[in-house]
Design a protein around this motif. Structure first.
Motif, PDB file in Angstrom:
ATOM      1  N   GLU A 190       1.019  -1.349   0.330  1.00  0.00           N
ATOM      2  CA  GLU A 190      -0.211   0.105   0.021  1.00  0.00           C
ATOM      3  C   GLU A 190       1.146   1.342   0.064  1.00  0.00           C
ATOM      4  OE1 GLU A 190      -3.308  -0.879   3.264  1.00  0.00           O
ATOM      5  OE2 GLU A 190      -3.510  -1.912   2.942  1.00  0.00           O
ATOM      6  N   CYS A 191       2.068   1.707  -1.161  1.00  0.00           N
ATOM      7  CA  CYS A 191       2.406   2.538  -1.206  1.00  0.00           C
ATOM      8  C   CYS A 191       3.006   2.412  -2.394  1.00  0.00           C
ATOM      9  CB  CYS A 191       4.134   2.338  -0.651  1.00  0.00           C
ATOM     10  SG  CYS A 191       5.031   0.869  -1.523  1.00  0.00           S
ATOM     11  N   GLU A 192       3.592   4.052  -2.488  1.00  0.00           N
ATOM     12  CA  GLU A 192       3.749   4.592  -4.320  1.00  0.00           C
ATOM     13  C   GLU A 192       5.473   4.013  -4.478  1.00  0.00           C
ATOM     14  OE1 GLU A 192       1.395   5.788  -6.111  1.00  0.00           O
ATOM     15  OE2 GLU A 192       0.100   6.120  -5.077  1.00  0.00           O
ATOM     16  N   PRO A 193       5.515   4.250  -5.442  1.00  0.00           N
ATOM     17  CA  PRO A 193       6.979   3.574  -6.444  1.00  0.00           C
ATOM     18  C   PRO A 193       7.732   4.079  -5.736  1.00  0.00           C
ATOM     19  CG  PRO A 193       5.280   3.837  -8.021  1.00  0.00           C
ATOM     20  CD  PRO A 193       4.812   3.911  -7.256  1.00  0.00           C
ATOM     21  N   GLY A 194       7.246   5.523  -5.663  1.00  0.00           N
ATOM     22  CA  GLY A 194       8.696   6.704  -4.839  1.00  0.00           C
ATOM     23  C   GLY A 194       9.350   6.597  -2.820  1.00  0.00           C
ATOM     24  N   ASP A 195       7.836   6.027  -2.837  1.00  0.00           N
ATOM     25  CA  ASP A 195       7.786   5.619  -1.350  1.00  0.00           C
ATOM     26  C   ASP A 195       8.649   3.979  -0.956  1.00  0.00           C
ATOM     27  OD1 ASP A 195       6.055   7.266  -0.640  1.00  0.00           O
ATOM     28  OD2 ASP A 195       4.374   5.864  -0.780  1.00  0.00           O
ATOM     29  N   LEU A 196       9.345   2.883  -2.044  1.00  0.00           N
ATOM     30  CA  LEU A 196      10.007   1.898  -1.577  1.00  0.00           C
ATOM     31  C   LEU A 196      11.387   2.443  -3.003  1.00  0.00           C
ATOM     32  CD1 LEU A 196      10.226  -1.135  -1.370  1.00  0.00           C
ATOM     33  CD2 LEU A 196       8.729  -1.259  -3.624  1.00  0.00           C
ATOM     34  N   LEU A 197      11.372   3.033  -3.563  1.00  0.00           N
ATOM     35  CA  LEU A 197      12.996   2.953  -4.812  1.00  0.00           C
ATOM     36  C   LEU A 197      13.444   4.343  -4.478  1.00  0.00           C
ATOM     37  CD1 LEU A 197      11.718   1.666  -7.858  1.00  0.00           C
ATOM     38  CD2 LEU A 197      12.955   0.266  -5.915  1.00  0.00           C
ATOM     39  N   LYS A 198      14.480   5.256  -3.544  1.00  0.00           N
ATOM     40  CA  LYS A 198      15.008   6.304  -3.192  1.00  0.00           C
ATOM     41  C   LYS A 198      16.269   6.266  -3.989  1.00  0.00           C
ATOM     42  CE  LYS A 198      11.937   6.982   0.511  1.00  0.00           C
ATOM     43  NZ  LYS A 198      10.487   7.636  -0.269  1.00  0.00           N
ATOM     44  N   LEU A 199      16.636   7.831  -3.773  1.00  0.00           N
ATOM     45  CA  LEU A 199      18.434   8.146  -4.293  1.00  0.00           C
ATOM     46  C   LEU A 199      19.437   7.807  -3.539  1.00  0.00           C
ATOM     47  CD1 LEU A 199      19.439   8.399  -6.670  1.00  0.00           C
ATOM     48  CD2 LEU A 199      19.135  11.459  -6.765  1.00  0.00           C
ATOM     49  N   ASP A 200      20.147   7.840  -3.227  1.00  0.00           N
ATOM     50  CA  ASP A 200      21.020   7.231  -2.075  1.00  0.00           C
ATOM     51  C   ASP A 200      21.751   8.734  -2.185  1.00  0.00           C
ATOM     52  OD1 ASP A 200      22.956   6.490  -0.210  1.00  0.00           O
ATOM     53  OD2 ASP A 200      23.719   4.815  -1.366  1.00  0.00           O
ATOM     54  N   PRO A 201      21.968   9.023  -1.347  1.00  0.00           N
ATOM     55  CA  PRO A 201      22.535  10.530  -1.048  1.00  0.00           C
ATOM     56  C   PRO A 201      23.767  10.614  -1.177  1.00  0.00           C
ATOM     57  CG  PRO A 201      21.117  10.312   0.874  1.00  0.00           C
ATOM     58  CD  PRO A 201      20.866   9.385   0.293  1.00  0.00           C
ATOM     59  N   GLU A 202      24.190   9.398  -0.646  1.00  0.00           N
ATOM     60  CA  GLU A 202      25.804   9.012  -0.507  1.00  0.00           C
ATOM     61  C   GLU A 202      26.174   8.885  -2.022  1.00  0.00           C
ATOM     62  OE1 GLU A 202      27.413   8.917   2.127  1.00  0.00           O
ATOM     63  OE2 GLU A 202      25.228   9.537   3.250  1.00  0.00           O
ATOM     64  N   THR A 203      25.965   8.337  -3.278  1.00  0.00           N
ATOM     65  CA  THR A 203      26.548   8.504  -4.188  1.00  0.00           C
ATOM     66  C   THR A 203      25.964   9.206  -5.501  1.00  0.00           C
ATOM     67  OG1 THR A 203      24.421   7.234  -5.093  1.00  0.00           O
ATOM     68  CG2 THR A 203      26.097   5.627  -4.326  1.00  0.00           C
TER      69      THR A 203
END
Length: 75
Positions: A62-75
């Protein structure tokens, strides 16, 4: 994965599972994806994900794709 192959995308699968009180095994049964493949995704070792799998995961969690996939600020 060598640094030149990192996508900079990480998953929040572990956090979403905890928030929903769900195990990887339960999620596997709901979405029809093996525990091994979900573990690869959860541990940020996946190199790709099918839209159908992403869609099934989002429906089950019960989420959106943006809740599941994130851009890693470390890369």
């Amino acid at each position: 994965m060598p640094p030149e192959e990192e996508s900079g995308i990480v998953t929040a699968l572990d956090e979403l599972l905890i928030a929903r009180g769900m195990t990887l095994v339960e999620l596997s049964k709901i979405v029809g994806v093996s525990v091994v493949n979900l573990s690869i995704l959860k541990n940020n070792r996946a190199r790709a994900i099918r839209f159908s799998t992403l869609s099934a995961l989002c429906r089950a969690l019960e989420c959106e794709p943006g809740d599941l996939l994130k851009l890693d600020p470390e890369t």
